[in-house]
Design a protein around this motif. Sequence first.
Motif, PDB file in Angstrom:
ATOM      1  N   ARG A  52       0.836  -1.193   0.000  1.00 29.72           N
ATOM      2  CA  ARG A  52       0.000   0.000   0.000  1.00 29.72           C
ATOM      3  C   ARG A  52       0.878   1.254   0.000  1.00 29.72           C
ATOM      4  NH1 ARG A  52      -2.810  -0.420   4.867  1.00 29.72           N
ATOM      5  NH2 ARG A  52      -4.417  -1.615   3.820  1.00 29.72           N
ATOM      6  N   LEU A  54       0.861   4.873   1.045  1.00 31.17           N
ATOM      7  CA  LEU A  54       0.031   5.630   1.988  1.00 31.17           C
ATOM      8  C   LEU A  54      -0.438   6.944   1.383  1.00 31.17           C
ATOM      9  CD1 LEU A  54       1.936   4.884   5.274  1.00 31.17           C
ATOM     10  CD2 LEU A  54      -0.129   3.825   4.412  1.00 31.17           C
ATOM     11  N   PRO A  55      -1.667   7.362   1.671  1.00 33.35           N
ATOM     12  CA  PRO A  55      -2.527   6.806   2.712  1.00 33.35           C
ATOM     13  C   PRO A  55      -3.429   5.668   2.261  1.00 33.35           C
ATOM     14  CG  PRO A  55      -3.522   8.804   1.884  1.00 33.35           C
ATOM     15  CD  PRO A  55      -2.215   8.623   1.138  1.00 33.35           C
ATOM     16  N   ASN A  56      -3.732   5.513   0.960  1.00 33.33           N
ATOM     17  CA  ASN A  56      -4.795   4.566   0.632  1.00 33.33           C
ATOM     18  C   ASN A  56      -4.753   4.026  -0.802  1.00 33.33           C
ATOM     19  OD1 ASN A  56      -5.476   6.831  -0.780  1.00 33.33           O
ATOM     20  ND2 ASN A  56      -7.389   7.219   0.263  1.00 33.33           N
ATOM     21  N   THR A  57      -3.571   3.794  -1.354  1.00 36.85           N
ATOM     22  CA  THR A  57      -3.477   3.318  -2.731  1.00 36.85           C
ATOM     23  C   THR A  57      -2.717   1.995  -2.775  1.00 36.85           C
ATOM     24  OG1 THR A  57      -3.416   5.595  -3.517  1.00 36.85           O
ATOM     25  CG2 THR A  57      -2.703   3.908  -5.061  1.00 36.85           C
TER      26      THR A  57
END
Length: 107
Positions: A52, A54-57
């Motif tokens: 991942r 960061l933050p959300n991929t």
Amino acid sequence: ELVLKVRIQNPSLRENDFIEIELDRQELTYKELLRVSCCELGVNPEHVEKIRKLPNTVLRKDKDVARLQDFQELELVLTVSDRNLLFRVPTLSERSGYNKKASELTY
């Protein structure tokens, strides 16, 4: 070289610091990122569920890795059972200094 910050995803750890890794810009592939990250963090690549950014991929392929910039933060998300093995607290009999014979004494 591309410098990235990597850690193992584990929200239950109080200290979950990043380490910096270097990748050769000529070898920016998902496989190489996984290999170097796992080597530096002491994790078996087979235990990594996903990487991942960061933050959300979620990184999925070589093109995703090729777009990374210096000092971006990445997390290795481990499979649930492997995460438990990696961070589990040793049982009493596994701790150093534990005396099995002493534990079997009866009064």
